[in-house]
Scaffold this motif. Sequence first.
Motif, PDB file in Angstrom:
ATOM      1  N   LEU A  24       0.468   3.438   4.919  1.00 30.81           N
ATOM      2  CA  LEU A  24       0.310   2.094   4.344  1.00 30.81           C
ATOM      3  C   LEU A  24       0.520   2.095   2.838  1.00 30.81           C
ATOM      4  O   LEU A  24       1.211   1.228   2.292  1.00 30.81           O
ATOM      5  CB  LEU A  24      -1.080   1.551   4.687  1.00 30.81           C
ATOM      6  CG  LEU A  24      -1.294   1.170   6.161  1.00 30.81           C
ATOM      7  CD1 LEU A  24      -2.776   0.997   6.454  1.00 30.81           C
ATOM      8  CD2 LEU A  24      -0.521  -0.097   6.506  1.00 30.81           C
ATOM      9  N   ARG A  60       3.746  -6.807   5.449  1.00 31.98           N
ATOM     10  CA  ARG A  60       2.927  -7.516   6.430  1.00 31.98           C
ATOM     11  C   ARG A  60       2.572  -6.584   7.583  1.00 31.98           C
ATOM     12  O   ARG A  60       3.105  -5.466   7.692  1.00 31.98           O
ATOM     13  CB  ARG A  60       3.640  -8.759   6.947  1.00 31.98           C
ATOM     14  CG  ARG A  60       4.939  -8.528   7.658  1.00 31.98           C
ATOM     15  CD  ARG A  60       5.697  -9.843   7.861  1.00 31.98           C
ATOM     16  NE  ARG A  60       6.905  -9.652   8.661  1.00 31.98           N
ATOM     17  CZ  ARG A  60       6.961  -9.828   9.977  1.00 31.98           C
ATOM     18  NH1 ARG A  60       5.881 -10.185  10.648  1.00 31.98           N
ATOM     19  NH2 ARG A  60       8.092  -9.648  10.628  1.00 31.98           N
ATOM     20  N   SER A  61       1.671  -7.024   8.426  1.00 30.13           N
ATOM     21  CA  SER A  61       1.214  -6.207   9.547  1.00 30.13           C
ATOM     22  C   SER A  61       1.262  -7.014  10.835  1.00 30.13           C
ATOM     23  O   SER A  61       1.115  -8.242  10.822  1.00 30.13           O
ATOM     24  CB  SER A  61      -0.207  -5.699   9.300  1.00 30.13           C
ATOM     25  OG  SER A  61      -1.125  -6.774   9.215  1.00 30.13           O
ATOM     26  N   LEU A  98      -4.138  -1.096   3.837  1.00 34.88           N
ATOM     27  CA  LEU A  98      -3.648  -2.365   4.363  1.00 34.88           C
ATOM     28  C   LEU A  98      -3.638  -3.435   3.270  1.00 34.88           C
ATOM     29  O   LEU A  98      -2.681  -4.212   3.157  1.00 34.88           O
ATOM     30  CB  LEU A  98      -4.516  -2.800   5.539  1.00 34.88           C
ATOM     31  CG  LEU A  98      -4.051  -4.029   6.315  1.00 34.88           C
ATOM     32  CD1 LEU A  98      -2.639  -3.845   6.860  1.00 34.88           C
ATOM     33  CD2 LEU A  98      -5.027  -4.327   7.444  1.00 34.88           C
ATOM     34  N   LEU A 130       0.007  -1.966  13.810  1.00 34.21           N
ATOM     35  CA  LEU A 130      -1.347  -1.420  13.838  1.00 34.21           C
ATOM     36  C   LEU A 130      -1.770  -1.120  15.271  1.00 34.21           C
ATOM     37  O   LEU A 130      -1.870  -2.020  16.105  1.00 34.21           O
ATOM     38  CB  LEU A 130      -2.326  -2.411  13.207  1.00 34.21           C
ATOM     39  CG  LEU A 130      -1.946  -2.969  11.826  1.00 34.21           C
ATOM     40  CD1 LEU A 130      -3.028  -3.915  11.324  1.00 34.21           C
ATOM     41  CD2 LEU A 130      -1.693  -1.841  10.833  1.00 34.21           C
ATOM     42  N   THR A 153      -8.162   0.272  11.070  1.00 37.37           N
ATOM     43  CA  THR A 153      -7.090   0.557  10.120  1.00 37.37           C
ATOM     44  C   THR A 153      -7.672   0.806   8.730  1.00 37.37           C
ATOM     45  O   THR A 153      -8.672   0.189   8.346  1.00 37.37           O
ATOM     46  CB  THR A 153      -6.109  -0.629  10.072  1.00 37.37           C
ATOM     47  OG1 THR A 153      -5.545  -0.807  11.371  1.00 37.37           O
ATOM     48  CG2 THR A 153      -4.987  -0.365   9.072  1.00 37.37           C
ATOM     49  N   ALA A 180       3.884  -3.133   9.062  1.00 37.62           N
ATOM     50  CA  ALA A 180       3.001  -2.134   9.660  1.00 37.62           C
ATOM     51  C   ALA A 180       2.610  -2.569  11.061  1.00 37.62           C
ATOM     52  O   ALA A 180       2.149  -3.699  11.259  1.00 37.62           O
ATOM     53  CB  ALA A 180       1.761  -1.948   8.803  1.00 37.62           C
ATOM     54  N   ARG A 187      -0.312  -5.501   1.825  1.00 36.92           N
ATOM     55  CA  ARG A 187      -0.227  -6.968   1.789  1.00 36.92           C
ATOM     56  C   ARG A 187      -0.054  -7.471   0.364  1.00 36.92           C
ATOM     57  O   ARG A 187       0.674  -8.452   0.130  1.00 36.92           O
ATOM     58  CB  ARG A 187      -1.476  -7.554   2.434  1.00 36.92           C
ATOM     59  CG  ARG A 187      -1.492  -7.367   3.955  1.00 36.92           C
ATOM     60  CD  ARG A 187      -2.819  -7.757   4.571  1.00 36.92           C
ATOM     61  NE  ARG A 187      -2.756  -7.693   6.041  1.00 36.92           N
ATOM     62  CZ  ARG A 187      -3.829  -7.729   6.827  1.00 36.92           C
ATOM     63  NH1 ARG A 187      -5.055  -7.828   6.288  1.00 36.92           N
ATOM     64  NH2 ARG A 187      -3.701  -7.663   8.142  1.00 36.92           N
TER      65      ARG A 187
END
Length: 496
Positions: A64, A101-102, A92, A81, A87, A79, A96
């Motif tokens: 990350l 983004r995830s 994270l 997850l 996480t 990402a 961001r």
Amino acid sequence: MRTGYGVETVRAAERALMARLPEGALMRRAAAGLAAACAGLLGRTYGTRVVLLVGSGDNGGDALYAGARLARRGAGVVAVLLAPERTHQGGLAALRAAHGRSVVAPGAVVEGVAEPVGDLIARADLVVDGVVGIGGKGGLRPAAVELADMVRDAGVPVVAVDLPSGVDADTGEVSGAAVRAAATVTFGAYKPGLLIDPAREHAGAVRLIDIGLGPHLPARPDVEALQHADAARLLPRPQAESDKYRRGVIGVVAGSARYPGAAVLAVAGALRSGAGAVRYVGPGGEAVIARFPETLVSEGPPGHAGRVQAWAVGPGLGDEPASHRAVAEVLDSDVPVLVDADGLRLMDLAAVRARTAPTLLTPHAGETSALLGVDREEVERGRLAAVRALAERTGATVLLKGSTTLIADPHGRDGEPAPPVRVNATGTGWLATAGSGDVLTGLAGGLLATGLGARDAASVAAYVHGLAGRLAPDPPSATDVAAALATAWHDVLRPE
């Protein structure tokens, strides 16, 4: 020398270093190296697409933070997850903040709808594997297997964080599904699994990032691997006062009426070992002299051939009564002995254990399984455990041949621990050809005769033999490999 350390040793070093650093500094160091390696593989960063596969451990945090760095340089980073509730929150947040983004991996237990991950992976230029850390055991879990299959099917290159997920960092075993990486970025120290097959095959090109662990690692590694400078230091060189006898005489007991070529190939390796002379004993003398007239030939038995500084016995002996007697006579001698091929089957283990002079055994996986009384698959799956076990059982130095050759010594007679297992990775799949092992037998036996100890003789022989396999024309025969030994020597000894 390239050194490898087990998981607990690395973790202890990390704890010692983290106690001296601000919180999070070590992870940021690792992430900086990982991001730089990813950028290098991408060629350019701006406008590329990077997918991070993020598990719940620190490897996910490394991925990350590295993804955040790539995003700040213009990459589109997403990402995936696998465990959203576990996480790494700092990583994270950093991703961001950098406009990455995830999304949630398929099968992850979380409220909401998961985005179609397959499309993200198919469009990616690079995938970063941060699923499982160095402490992972067993193969990948089903959700991770699904992602790994998507990556494989899409043909997207993978960079593994510290080591490919699903492989065993301590042993090199792969007991289930595992990621196959184009490259692995490892931190602080090599792990044994990055140097030993079958895990090594999953790692791709390995890059070590220095994060400052060196002063906190013990002087004694778990495994070590020769590099050019180490091999150059070990290779024998004649002095001004040397003659052929001072340089060492190697006795070769090999070949039979059915397998005369084994004698020729073993002698070929011995003649390129640096020894001053080669004595051949056996029924293949006519074939040996026709190919190598400089060889000293005797029909035997070994004790009547003349003085030698070491023996190499076994290739192509068959199962004749004379072969049994020759192996027993060689093992009863007071000089270093290498046993290979048929000799491993004919030798008396009690006689091997009773020897006081150095003994070197050079089995492949099948011969190792027979000597240990286990299935061949068990040896191939756990090569590190197998080579250590055979060294302990026989009291000899053992060179386990294979795609990564391993060399192990037993514990000392006074209870001192065995030295680190040596790993050789110069070989190539082309060396899996009939007679190649016979050449290695002669080469390693000759190095024993020059005065090298069994561990060093085995290590440098495997190193030079592997180089010769690379230098020989593809596809090489064993004769080609023997002919390339001189070039391999020159390559090792050439000044940088």
